[in-house]
Design a protein around this motif. Structure first.
Motif, PDB file in Angstrom:
ATOM      1  N   ASP A   5       0.842  -1.206   0.000  1.00  0.00           N
ATOM      2  CA  ASP A   5       0.000   0.000   0.000  1.00  0.00           C
ATOM      3  C   ASP A   5       0.874   1.251   0.000  1.00  0.00           C
ATOM      4  O   ASP A   5       0.633   2.210  -0.740  1.00  0.00           O
ATOM      5  CB  ASP A   5      -0.909   0.018   1.228  1.00  0.00           C
ATOM      6  CG  ASP A   5      -1.812  -1.203   1.280  1.00  0.00           C
ATOM      7  OD1 ASP A   5      -2.233  -1.651   0.207  1.00  0.00           O
ATOM      8  OD2 ASP A   5      -2.080  -1.700   2.383  1.00  0.00           O
ATOM      9  N   ILE A   6       1.903   1.235   0.855  1.00  0.00           N
ATOM     10  CA  ILE A   6       2.791   2.390   0.948  1.00  0.00           C
ATOM     11  C   ILE A   6       3.532   2.578  -0.374  1.00  0.00           C
ATOM     12  O   ILE A   6       3.634   3.689  -0.903  1.00  0.00           O
ATOM     13  CB  ILE A   6       3.787   2.199   2.111  1.00  0.00           C
ATOM     14  CG1 ILE A   6       3.015   2.119   3.430  1.00  0.00           C
ATOM     15  CG2 ILE A   6       4.791   3.333   2.157  1.00  0.00           C
ATOM     16  CD1 ILE A   6       3.855   1.686   4.594  1.00  0.00           C
ATOM     17  N   ALA A   7       4.025   1.461  -0.920  1.00  0.00           N
ATOM     18  CA  ALA A   7       4.741   1.549  -2.193  1.00  0.00           C
ATOM     19  C   ALA A   7       3.836   2.092  -3.286  1.00  0.00           C
ATOM     20  O   ALA A   7       4.268   2.909  -4.118  1.00  0.00           O
ATOM     21  CB  ALA A   7       5.285   0.171  -2.582  1.00  0.00           C
ATOM     22  N   ALA A   8       2.558   1.683  -3.284  1.00  0.00           N
ATOM     23  CA  ALA A   8       1.631   2.152  -4.307  1.00  0.00           C
ATOM     24  C   ALA A   8       1.443   3.663  -4.212  1.00  0.00           C
ATOM     25  O   ALA A   8       1.454   4.379  -5.232  1.00  0.00           O
ATOM     26  CB  ALA A   8       0.284   1.434  -4.167  1.00  0.00           C
ATOM     27  N   VAL A   9       1.281   4.167  -2.986  1.00  0.00           N
ATOM     28  CA  VAL A   9       1.087   5.609  -2.806  1.00  0.00           C
ATOM     29  C   VAL A   9       2.344   6.371  -3.218  1.00  0.00           C
ATOM     30  O   VAL A   9       2.277   7.387  -3.920  1.00  0.00           O
ATOM     31  CB  VAL A   9       0.702   5.931  -1.343  1.00  0.00           C
ATOM     32  CG1 VAL A   9       0.718   7.433  -1.104  1.00  0.00           C
ATOM     33  CG2 VAL A   9      -0.660   5.359  -1.012  1.00  0.00           C
ATOM     34  N   VAL A  10       3.508   5.850  -2.801  1.00  0.00           N
ATOM     35  CA  VAL A  10       4.770   6.523  -3.141  1.00  0.00           C
ATOM     36  C   VAL A  10       4.952   6.566  -4.658  1.00  0.00           C
ATOM     37  O   VAL A  10       5.291   7.605  -5.232  1.00  0.00           O
ATOM     38  CB  VAL A  10       5.960   5.804  -2.452  1.00  0.00           C
ATOM     39  CG1 VAL A  10       7.289   6.293  -3.009  1.00  0.00           C
ATOM     40  CG2 VAL A  10       5.916   6.025  -0.954  1.00  0.00           C
ATOM     41  N   ASN A  11       4.677   5.435  -5.311  1.00  0.00           N
ATOM     42  CA  ASN A  11       4.812   5.402  -6.775  1.00  0.00           C
ATOM     43  C   ASN A  11       3.854   6.379  -7.426  1.00  0.00           C
ATOM     44  O   ASN A  11       4.218   7.101  -8.363  1.00  0.00           O
ATOM     45  CB  ASN A  11       4.541   3.987  -7.296  1.00  0.00           C
ATOM     46  CG  ASN A  11       5.724   3.082  -7.027  1.00  0.00           C
ATOM     47  OD1 ASN A  11       6.843   3.550  -6.852  1.00  0.00           O
ATOM     48  ND2 ASN A  11       5.466   1.787  -6.973  1.00  0.00           N
ATOM     49  N   ALA A  12       2.607   6.406  -6.929  1.00  0.00           N
ATOM     50  CA  ALA A  12       1.621   7.316  -7.509  1.00  0.00           C
ATOM     51  C   ALA A  12       2.070   8.765  -7.335  1.00  0.00           C
ATOM     52  O   ALA A  12       1.891   9.594  -8.238  1.00  0.00           O
ATOM     53  CB  ALA A  12       0.265   7.096  -6.847  1.00  0.00           C
ATOM     54  N   LEU A  13       2.675   9.072  -6.187  1.00  0.00           N
ATOM     55  CA  LEU A  13       3.160  10.435  -5.946  1.00  0.00           C
ATOM     56  C   LEU A  13       4.273  10.781  -6.931  1.00  0.00           C
ATOM     57  O   LEU A  13       4.325  11.897  -7.462  1.00  0.00           O
ATOM     58  CB  LEU A  13       3.654  10.574  -4.503  1.00  0.00           C
ATOM     59  CG  LEU A  13       2.553  10.599  -3.440  1.00  0.00           C
ATOM     60  CD1 LEU A  13       3.146  10.451  -2.051  1.00  0.00           C
ATOM     61  CD2 LEU A  13       1.746  11.891  -3.539  1.00  0.00           C
ATOM     62  N   PHE A  14       5.154   9.827  -7.199  1.00  0.00           N
ATOM     63  CA  PHE A  14       6.216  10.079  -8.187  1.00  0.00           C
ATOM     64  C   PHE A  14       5.609  10.295  -9.563  1.00  0.00           C
ATOM     65  O   PHE A  14       6.070  11.143 -10.335  1.00  0.00           O
ATOM     66  CB  PHE A  14       7.225   8.914  -8.213  1.00  0.00           C
ATOM     67  CG  PHE A  14       8.281   9.031  -7.156  1.00  0.00           C
ATOM     68  CD1 PHE A  14       9.005  10.212  -7.005  1.00  0.00           C
ATOM     69  CD2 PHE A  14       8.573   7.964  -6.328  1.00  0.00           C
ATOM     70  CE1 PHE A  14       9.994  10.327  -6.033  1.00  0.00           C
ATOM     71  CE2 PHE A  14       9.555   8.072  -5.351  1.00  0.00           C
ATOM     72  CZ  PHE A  14      10.264   9.258  -5.218  1.00  0.00           C
ATOM     73  N   VAL A  15       4.551   9.521  -9.880  1.00  0.00           N
ATOM     74  CA  VAL A  15       3.867   9.711 -11.158  1.00  0.00           C
ATOM     75  C   VAL A  15       3.317  11.129 -11.236  1.00  0.00           C
ATOM     76  O   VAL A  15       3.376  11.775 -12.279  1.00  0.00           O
ATOM     77  CB  VAL A  15       2.728   8.670 -11.322  1.00  0.00           C
ATOM     78  CG1 VAL A  15       1.842   9.018 -12.508  1.00  0.00           C
ATOM     79  CG2 VAL A  15       3.310   7.278 -11.478  1.00  0.00           C
ATOM     80  N   GLY A  16       2.817  11.619 -10.107  1.00  0.00           N
ATOM     81  CA  GLY A  16       2.274  12.973 -10.070  1.00  0.00           C
ATOM     82  C   GLY A  16       3.338  14.056 -10.031  1.00  0.00           C
ATOM     83  O   GLY A  16       3.018  15.224  -9.829  1.00  0.00           O
ATOM     84  N   GLY A  17       4.595  13.671 -10.190  1.00  0.00           N
ATOM     85  CA  GLY A  17       5.650  14.668 -10.263  1.00  0.00           C
ATOM     86  C   GLY A  17       6.233  15.073  -8.928  1.00  0.00           C
ATOM     87  O   GLY A  17       6.766  16.178  -8.787  1.00  0.00           O
ATOM     88  N   ALA A  18       6.172  14.191  -7.939  1.00  0.00           N
ATOM     89  CA  ALA A  18       6.760  14.530  -6.635  1.00  0.00           C
ATOM     90  C   ALA A  18       8.271  14.681  -6.774  1.00  0.00           C
ATOM     91  O   ALA A  18       8.916  13.906  -7.474  1.00  0.00           O
ATOM     92  CB  ALA A  18       6.435  13.434  -5.622  1.00  0.00           C
ATOM     93  N   GLU A  19       8.811  15.692  -6.110  1.00  0.00           N
ATOM     94  CA  GLU A  19      10.253  15.922  -6.206  1.00  0.00           C
ATOM     95  C   GLU A  19      10.989  15.401  -4.978  1.00  0.00           C
ATOM     96  O   GLU A  19      12.203  15.212  -5.023  1.00  0.00           O
ATOM     97  CB  GLU A  19      10.514  17.414  -6.402  1.00  0.00           C
ATOM     98  CG  GLU A  19      10.090  17.868  -7.804  1.00  0.00           C
ATOM     99  CD  GLU A  19       9.977  19.373  -7.933  1.00  0.00           C
ATOM    100  OE1 GLU A  19      10.400  20.080  -7.011  1.00  0.00           O
ATOM    101  OE2 GLU A  19       9.441  19.817  -8.959  1.00  0.00           O
ATOM    102  N   ALA A  20      10.267  15.229  -3.898  1.00  0.00           N
ATOM    103  CA  ALA A  20      10.884  14.677  -2.684  1.00  0.00           C
ATOM    104  C   ALA A  20       9.781  14.020  -1.867  1.00  0.00           C
ATOM    105  O   ALA A  20       8.703  14.570  -1.717  1.00  0.00           O
ATOM    106  CB  ALA A  20      11.559  15.774  -1.869  1.00  0.00           C
ATOM    107  N   ILE A  21      10.056  12.815  -1.365  1.00  0.00           N
ATOM    108  CA  ILE A  21       9.049  12.087  -0.589  1.00  0.00           C
ATOM    109  C   ILE A  21       9.705  11.503   0.655  1.00  0.00           C
ATOM    110  O   ILE A  21      10.840  11.019   0.602  1.00  0.00           O
ATOM    111  CB  ILE A  21       8.426  10.920  -1.404  1.00  0.00           C
ATOM    112  CG1 ILE A  21       7.781  11.454  -2.679  1.00  0.00           C
ATOM    113  CG2 ILE A  21       7.409  10.154  -0.571  1.00  0.00           C
ATOM    114  CD1 ILE A  21       7.150  10.382  -3.529  1.00  0.00           C
ATOM    115  N   GLU A  22       8.989  11.554   1.780  1.00  0.00           N
ATOM    116  CA  GLU A  22       9.451  10.835   2.959  1.00  0.00           C
ATOM    117  C   GLU A  22       8.299  10.035   3.543  1.00  0.00           C
ATOM    118  O   GLU A  22       7.119  10.391   3.386  1.00  0.00           O
ATOM    119  CB  GLU A  22      10.012  11.788   4.025  1.00  0.00           C
ATOM    120  CG  GLU A  22       8.968  12.720   4.616  1.00  0.00           C
ATOM    121  CD  GLU A  22       9.365  13.264   5.980  1.00  0.00           C
ATOM    122  OE1 GLU A  22      10.442  13.856   6.060  1.00  0.00           O
ATOM    123  OE2 GLU A  22       8.584  13.095   6.937  1.00  0.00           O
ATOM    124  N   VAL A  23       8.628   8.929   4.193  1.00  0.00           N
ATOM    125  CA  VAL A  23       7.645   8.123   4.916  1.00  0.00           C
ATOM    126  C   VAL A  23       8.093   8.090   6.372  1.00  0.00           C
ATOM    127  O   VAL A  23       9.182   7.600   6.659  1.00  0.00           O
ATOM    128  CB  VAL A  23       7.575   6.682   4.358  1.00  0.00           C
ATOM    129  CG1 VAL A  23       6.533   5.892   5.115  1.00  0.00           C
ATOM    130  CG2 VAL A  23       7.284   6.701   2.880  1.00  0.00           C
TER     131      VAL A  23
END
Lengths: 242, 114
Positions: free
Chosen positions: A130-148
Motif C-alpha cells: 500500500d505504501i509503495a503504491a502511494v509513493v509510486n503514484a506520488l512520483f507519477v504525479g511529479g513529486a520531487e521529494a518524498i518521505e515516509v
C-alpha cells in the motif's frame, strides 16, 4: 530373595517401560537443547545492531554537517570553489541528502481499528505494498521529494514488509504512516486518487475495513534528508574508469 | 526380581542408544503411556505374588488400558479440552499407588514380617 513365577510377558512390559522412559528422556533433552535462547538471542542481536545503526547514523549526520561547514569556509576563500560548492549543494539536493521544503501533499495511512468477527485481520492493516503504491503514484504525479515517517525515499530505498512492521531504508516503521511529498499539490492529489491500486485505499478499503486514510494538501511542508549511508561498493562509471 | 530390573535397564539402554525421540505433540501420549506401563508392571508383580498371574489378562489389560488412555488424550485434543488427559493420569496414578501398597503388603507377608 523373591521367587515368584515370572512370566515373559511381565519381563517384556518392563522392557517396554524402560524404552518409553528413555524415549521421553530423549525427547525432553532434544527440546531443552533446541528451544531456549534462539529467539531471545536473535532479539538481542537485532536490538544491538539497531542501536549500533543509530549511533553510526548520528555520526554520519555529524560528519556531513562538518563537511558542509568546511565547504562553506572553502567557498568563502575563492570564487572558483564557490561555484563548485553551489553545484555540490544542487546535486546533494537532487540526491535527497538535504532537507527540502515546498508545497505538496501529506498522505496518512493508518490501520483499521475494528476487525469484524471472523474476518482476516490482514485486511485491516496497511501493508508495504500500500505504501509503495502511494509513493509510486506520488512520483507519477511529479513529486520531487518524498518521505515516509521521516525516512526519505532515495534511489536505493526499499519499501518492504518486515514482520509486523514496514521497512523503509533501514528503519522499521509502524502505523500510522505519514507520507509527505513535495510537488504540485493538485497533480499529486490527482495522481494518487487516479492510481489503480493507491485509489483503492481511499475508496473500497477505507469504507470496507475502516482504514484511517487521509490526504491533505499543504502550501508548505518540509521533507527530511536521507540519513543513511551512500557508499557504493560496486558501481563505477561505465567504460572501465577507476 | 533381578530379571525385572535387568529388563528395565535393557529397555532404557536400548532407548538411549538408539536416541529415538518423538515429535513434541506426542509428549502427552508418551507420558500417559509411561504411566500405563508403570501401572501394568506393578499390577503384574502383584498378580505374580498372589499367584493369579495370567498372560492373557496381563497383556490384554496393558494394551486396552494404554489404547483407551491414548484415545482419551486424542479426544481431548480434538474437542479442545487438553486437560482431558488428566483423567487418564489421575486414574493410572491412583492405581499405581494402590498396587504399590498391595505389593508391599504381599512382600511383607511372604517374608514373614507380619
Amino acid at each position: 530373595m523373591l521367587r515368584a513365577p515370572y512370566r515373559p510377558a511381565l519381563v517384556l512390559v518392563f522392557v517396554v517401560l524402560g524404552l518409553l522412559i528413555a524415549v521421553a528422556f530423549n525427547t525432553t533433552t532434544r527440546l531443552a537443547d533446541a528451544r531456549p535462547g534462539r529467539s531471545s538471542d536473535l532479539v538481542d542481536v537485532v536490538q544491538s545492531m539497531e542501536s549500533q545503526r543509530d549511533e553510526l547514523q548520528d555520526r554520519l549526520a555529524d560528519l556531513r554537517s562538518e563537511l558542509a561547514e568546511l565547504e562553506k569556509e572553502a567557498a568563502e576563500d575563492s570564487g572558483v570553489s564557490n561555484s563548485f560548492s553551489r553545484e555540490l549543494d544542487r546535486v546533494r539536493q537532487s540526491a535527497g541528502l538535504s532537507a527540502v521544503s515546498g508545497p505538496g501533499v501529506e498522505v496518512v495511512l493508518g490501520d483499521g481499528t475494528e476487525v469484524a468477527q471472523g474476518a482476516d485481520p490482514n485486511d485491516y492493516l496497511i501493508h508495504d505494498t500500500d505504501i509503495a503504491a502511494v509513493v509510486n503514484a506520488l512520483f507519477v504525479g511529479g513529486a520531487e521529494a518524498i518521505e515516509v515517517n521521516g525516512e526519505r525515499i532515495v534511489a536505493t530505498t526499499p519499501i518492504r514488509c518486515a514482520g509486523t512492521t514496514v521497512l523503509v531504508n533501514s528503519a522499521r516503521l509502524g502505523s500510522p504512516y505519514v507520507i509527505k511529498a513535495v510537488g504540485d499539490p493538485t497533480s499529486l492529489e490527482t495522481a494518487v486518487l487516479e492510481d489503480e491500486s493507491a485509489s483503492l485505499l481511499f475508496s473500497a478499503y477505507k469504507n470496507q475495513y475502516g482504514l484511517q486514510v487521509t490526504l491533505s494538501r499543504s502550501s508548505d511542508l518540509t521533507v527530511t534528508g536521507y540519513r543513511g549511508s551512500m557508499r557504493p561498493q560496486y558501481v563505477r562509471p561505465p567504460g572501465g574508469g577507476a | 526380581m533381578l530379571a525385572l530390573v535387568l529388563a528395565l535397564a535393557l529397555g532404557v539402554t536400548l532407548g538411549l542408544l538408539t536416541n529415538f525421540s518423538v515429535p513434541v505433540a506426542w509428549l502427552t501420549y508418551l507420558g500417559v503411556a509411561v504411566l500405563a506401563a508403570i501401572d501394568a508392571c506393578l499390577g503384574g508383580i502383584k498378580a505374580s505374588l498372589e499367584e493369579t498371574f495370567d498372560d492373557k489378562v496381563f497383556v490384554s489389560g496393558f494394551l486396552t488400558n494404554t489404547l483407551m488412555a491414548a484415545f482419551i488424550v486424542f479426544v481431548g485434543d480434538r474437542i479442545g479440552v487438553r486437560e482431558l488427559y488428566l483423567a487418564a493420569v489421575v486414574a493410572f496414578g491412583m492405581r499405581v499407588f494402590e498396587n504399590l501398597g498391595d505389593v508391599r503388603r504381599l512382600l511383607f507377608r511372604r517374608w514373614g514380617w507380619e
